[in-house]
Design an enzyme around this catalytic site. Structure first.
Site, PDB file in Angstrom:
ATOM      1  N   LYS A   8     -58.988-120.227 -35.057  1.00  0.00           N
ATOM      2  CA  LYS A   8     -59.238-118.852 -35.480  1.00  0.00           C
ATOM      3  C   LYS A   8     -60.644-118.720 -36.061  1.00  0.00           C
ATOM      4  CE  LYS A   8     -58.088-114.595 -36.231  1.00  0.00           C
ATOM      5  NZ  LYS A   8     -58.055-113.741 -35.038  1.00  0.00           N
ATOM      6  N   LYS A  56     -59.962-112.279 -23.246  1.00  0.00           N
ATOM      7  CA  LYS A  56     -58.572-112.296 -23.749  1.00  0.00           C
ATOM      8  C   LYS A  56     -57.666-112.988 -22.744  1.00  0.00           C
ATOM      9  CE  LYS A  56     -58.833-111.592 -27.070  1.00  0.00           C
ATOM     10  NZ  LYS A  56     -59.817-111.129 -28.014  1.00  0.00           N
ATOM     11  N   GLU A  80     -58.351-116.799 -22.730  1.00  0.00           N
ATOM     12  CA  GLU A  80     -57.955-117.426 -23.995  1.00  0.00           C
ATOM     13  C   GLU A  80     -56.473-117.688 -24.107  1.00  0.00           C
ATOM     14  OE1 GLU A  80     -59.328-114.527 -27.137  1.00  0.00           O
ATOM     15  OE2 GLU A  80     -59.699-116.398 -28.202  1.00  0.00           O
ATOM     16  N   ARG A 129     -50.334-112.294 -45.480  1.00  0.00           N
ATOM     17  CA  ARG A 129     -50.882-111.006 -45.895  1.00  0.00           C
ATOM     18  C   ARG A 129     -52.203-111.144 -46.646  1.00  0.00           C
ATOM     19  NH1 ARG A 129     -47.158-106.890 -45.627  1.00  0.00           N
ATOM     20  NH2 ARG A 129     -48.343-105.686 -47.124  1.00  0.00           N
ATOM     21  N   ASN A 145     -50.554-104.029 -54.530  1.00  0.00           N
ATOM     22  CA  ASN A 145     -51.070-104.068 -53.155  1.00  0.00           C
ATOM     23  C   ASN A 145     -51.450-102.643 -52.789  1.00  0.00           C
ATOM     24  OD1 ASN A 145     -51.513-104.445 -50.384  1.00  0.00           O
ATOM     25  ND2 ASN A 145     -49.341-104.123 -49.930  1.00  0.00           N
ATOM     26  N   GLY A 146     -52.677-102.446 -52.309  1.00  0.00           N
ATOM     27  CA  GLY A 146     -53.118-101.107 -51.924  1.00  0.00           C
ATOM     28  C   GLY A 146     -54.492-100.814 -52.506  1.00  0.00           C
ATOM     29  N   CYS A 163     -52.250-107.103 -49.357  1.00  0.00           N
ATOM     30  CA  CYS A 163     -51.897-108.220 -50.230  1.00  0.00           C
ATOM     31  C   CYS A 163     -50.374-108.357 -50.168  1.00  0.00           C
ATOM     32  CB  CYS A 163     -52.273-107.927 -51.677  1.00  0.00           C
ATOM     33  SG  CYS A 163     -54.018-107.585 -51.905  1.00  0.00           S
ATOM     34  N   TRP A 181     -55.543-110.245 -50.661  1.00  0.00           N
ATOM     35  CA  TRP A 181     -56.523-110.031 -49.594  1.00  0.00           C
ATOM     36  C   TRP A 181     -57.534-109.076 -50.215  1.00  0.00           C
ATOM     37  CZ3 TRP A 181     -57.886-111.912 -45.086  1.00  0.00           C
ATOM     38  CH2 TRP A 181     -58.661-111.142 -44.211  1.00  0.00           C
ATOM     39  N   HIS A 187     -73.806-108.506  -5.589  1.00  0.00           N
ATOM     40  CA  HIS A 187     -74.924-109.450  -5.660  1.00  0.00           C
ATOM     41  C   HIS A 187     -74.455-110.904  -5.753  1.00  0.00           C
ATOM     42  CE1 HIS A 187     -77.779-106.188  -5.863  1.00  0.00           C
ATOM     43  NE2 HIS A 187     -77.034-105.619  -6.796  1.00  0.00           N
ATOM     44  N   GLU A 211     -64.523-108.403 -22.491  1.00  0.00           N
ATOM     45  CA  GLU A 211     -63.507-108.698 -23.503  1.00  0.00           C
ATOM     46  C   GLU A 211     -62.132-108.871 -22.853  1.00  0.00           C
ATOM     47  OE1 GLU A 211     -63.372-109.729 -26.350  1.00  0.00           O
ATOM     48  OE2 GLU A 211     -61.404-109.169 -27.119  1.00  0.00           O
TER      49      GLU A 211
HETATM   50  C1  AGP Z   1     -61.568-113.977 -30.027  1.00  0.00           C
HETATM   51  O1  AGP Z   1     -60.362-113.685 -29.429  1.00  0.00           O
HETATM   52  C2  AGP Z   1     -61.889-115.391 -30.147  1.00  0.00           C
HETATM   53  N1  AGP Z   1     -60.878-116.091 -30.850  1.00  0.00           N
HETATM   54  C3  AGP Z   1     -63.319-115.761 -30.500  1.00  0.00           C
HETATM   55  O2  AGP Z   1     -64.099-115.440 -29.393  1.00  0.00           O
HETATM   56  C4  AGP Z   1     -63.944-115.112 -31.739  1.00  0.00           C
HETATM   57  O3  AGP Z   1     -64.157-113.750 -31.520  1.00  0.00           O
HETATM   58  C5  AGP Z   1     -65.272-115.817 -32.070  1.00  0.00           C
HETATM   59  O4  AGP Z   1     -65.026-117.163 -32.375  1.00  0.00           O
HETATM   60  C6  AGP Z   1     -66.018-115.154 -33.207  1.00  0.00           C
HETATM   61  O5  AGP Z   1     -65.283-115.184 -34.393  1.00  0.00           O
HETATM   62  P1  AGP Z   1     -65.742-114.333 -35.644  1.00  0.00           P
HETATM   63  O6  AGP Z   1     -65.620-112.891 -35.289  1.00  0.00           O
HETATM   64  O7  AGP Z   1     -64.794-114.739 -36.734  1.00  0.00           O
HETATM   65  O8  AGP Z   1     -67.163-114.706 -35.952  1.00  0.00           O
END
Ligand code: AGP
Length: 586
Positions: free
Chosen positions: A581, A465, A468, A27, A94-95, A2, A68, A484, A461
């Site tokens: 996000k 990354k 993205e 935060r 906070n904590g 927080c 938070w 394959h 993953e």
């Molecule tokens: C991750 O880097 C991405 N921004 C995206 O794939 C994300 O993981 C996905 O949209 C799922 O989000 P969530 O974990 O909030 O459900």
């Protein structure tokens, strides 16, 4: 995590508190509130963003909070500041107060009435309990009762001082001329002053318009020096890191420890299951896929992993399963839709999320939280590794409960799990070498990420990354699948990032590296084994861990690789194009 602030001086406290809080919104933003003293004590607090606080309290002393949620859902009642029974003392915190239940019970016996579900409210009541004629003495006595992590600020009706204390949560004092500031982070007050005192654990602070006195827990005065900061406000918000993503990558040792600590201090829900379904999107899906390998290895039950967008519309499956939904935000529309469906079909459901009280928590039977703190960068980093932490913990505990591994083995694995923060810290120490590798691959049009077994999801993953944030085409494959089909696309100098842990599949990975090398790929090996240098063009060295835990270290190495590649290419790292996000649409 927080944010807390405090102000005492000649300006309008409400304006300063709201402005400084705004700088700490990263935060947490579940609720906000302020308390201002102008003879009387006035409090306004509410669920939601800081902008929902509209008060025009007059006064030049006050404290504020942006939350938070950890204990208690986001709500008006659980918002800070909290006041004592008489409404004369207000605190922000906070904590986590670990002994709050014990303190709360004692205070209730003495007649105190609590209005929230939080651990923080006990602090206001404790100060009230100890108050005789000195706010400072009562505050010091109350702080001595607390166990856990805290940064606290408190004000009292009729008093022209702010009391503050710190233990394991950040707290800094800003020194002005006839005014002083308190905050969780320097950027909060940097537009007013760049002279700061960084409090240490176990320190208590009395702040007035013209002096700042620091004490130890026994009330003895302590001298602390003032530091002059030369960061810009923007630099400071990211604690000196260039991007939130990098800051969040570097926060992982702490986030992993916090997540495990919270899991260890809670009883695991009782559940009986013969099979597991895991449902998620994007990076959370990759955590789920890693979880499949770990659960199957330790529990010997079948695990099926689904993309949430597919699961929602699948034909009905007769067999019931423990169905786990993984979502850092807790708000992803596809995952919530899938959770509703799983429940309708009569499955027992559980969510793993980073956000207390998020929508997913309303649609499942059980919730396990990651404790990563807010993640601002669109690319998930610390929420991913903390999801892995929850899945590993779940696997070890249930393998032991189901008698699939001995108690001794479970304890050994838990000890290894406790070391992940340390190993991740060592990967972070390899940043300079990873930067160098990023320079070697940044001009590529396309890359492959390959691995086997429990690290195959880490290859996926790593590729996600890279796509993205660097916008370079990247695909992840099980290394044995290349022959394959995908091997047809290997061209001269195409980077192939090979994850080569020292596990039962090490030899197979070396063979796969030889296959792509023979077709002139540029092989980057991520490995703890020096021998791999013989086969790869370049190596990202990572520390050797117990073979089961290598996904943590490999994932972090690949996060840094994509970050530095994107940086070399000049991308908008924290806000990549076309992405959000939280994806609240189908
Ligand atoms: C991750 O880097 C991405 N921004 C995206 O794939 C994300 O993981 C996905 O949209 C799922 O989000 P969530 O974990 O909030 O459900």
């Amino acid at each position: 995590m927080c944010g807390i602030v405090g102000y005492i001086g000649f300006r309008n406290a409400t304006d300063v508190l709201l402005k400084t809080l705004k700088r700490l919104e990263y935060r947490g933003y579940d609720s906000a509130g302020i308390a201002v003293v102008n003879g009387e004590l006035k409090v306004e607090k509410r669920k939601g963003y800081i902008d929902t606080i509209k008060s025009d309290f007059k006064g030049t002393v006050g404290i504020g909070h942006t939350r938070w949620a950890t204990h208690g859902v986001p709500s008006d009642e659980n918002a800070h500041p909290f006041v004592d029974c008489k409404g004369e003392i207000a605190i922000v915190h906070n904590g986590i107060i670990e002994n709050f239940m014990e303190l709360k019970e004692k205070l209730i016996e003495k007649g105190h009435v609590f209005k929230s579900d939080t651990d923080s409210e006990v602090i206001a009541h404790l100060i009230e309990e100890y108050y005789e004629d000195s706010f400072k003495d009562a505050f010091i006595k109350a702080v001595n009762e607390l166990k856990g992590s805290f940064a606290i600020a408190a004000v009292m009706k009729g008093q022209r001082r702010i009391m503050a204390a710190k233990n394991e949560s950040p707290l800094v004092i800003g020194i002005g001329d006839h005014e002083n500031f308190i905050a969780s982070d320097i950027p909060a007050f940097l537009e007013y002053t760049n002279r700061v005192i960084v409090l240490k654990d176990g320190e208590i602070c009395e702040v007035t318009d013209d002096f700042v006195n620091i004490y130890d827990l026994k009330g003895n005065e302590v001298k602390e020096s003032i530091t002059t900061i030369d960061w810009s406000v923007e630099d400071a918000e990211k604690s000196g890191y260039e991007h939130f993503m990098l800051k969040e990558i570097f926060e992982q040792p702490r986030a992993l420890e916090d997540t495990l600590h919270a899991l260890l201090s809670k009883d695991m829900p009782e559940m009986d299951f013969e099979r597991v379904h895991i449902v998620a999107c994007g990076t959370s899906y990759h955590a789920g896929l890693t979880g499949k390998y770990i659960i199957e290895e330790l529990l010997h039950v079948p695990v099926y992993v689904y993309y949430a967008s597919e699961y929602r519309y699948m034909p009905e499956i007769e067999e019931k399963a423990l169905t786990i939904f993984i979502t850092q935000s807790g708000e992803t529309a596809d995952t919530i839709g899938a959770a509703k469906r799983a429940k309708d079909l009569g499955n027992y459901t559980m969510a793993i999320t980073n956000v207390v009280g998020s929508s997913i928590t309303n649609y499942v039977d059980q919730v396990l939280y990651t404790n990563a703190g807010p993640e601002i960068g669109v690319a998930a980093t610390k929420t991913f590794t903390t999801q892995l932490m929850v899945l590993y913990y779940f696997s070890i505990i249930f393998a032991s409960k189901k008698g699939k591994i001995s108690k001794k083995k479970a304890n050994e694995l838990l000890k290894e799990l406790q070391k992940t923060g340390y190993y991740v810290e060592r990967v972070l120490g390899e940043e300079d070498n990873i930067k160098k590798v990023a320079r070697e691959i940044a001009s590529a049009q396309s890359m492959y990420f390959i691995a086997r077994g429990r690290n195959y999801p880490i290859a996926l993953e790593g590729a996600l990354k890279m796509k993205e944030i660097s916008y370079v085409h990247a695909e992840g494959y099980p290394a044995g699948e290349l022959k394959h089909g995908p091997i047809a696309l290997i061209s001269d100098n195409m980077p192939v990032i090979a994850i080569v842990p020292e596990d039962e599949l090490y030899g197979k990975m070396i063979s796969n590296i030889k296959e792509v090398s023979a077709r002139n790929a540029f092989v980057v090996a991520v490995s703890s084994n020096n021998d791999v240098k013989k086969y790869a063009d370049t190596v990202i060295s990572i520390p050797k861990t117990n073979y089961l835990f290598s996904p943590f270290t490999n994932a972090v190495a690949l996060q840094l690789l994509s970050y530095h590649t994107a940086k070399i290419l000049g991308r908008k790292i924290d806000k990549p194009k076309n992405l959000a996000k939280t994806v609240t649409v189908e």
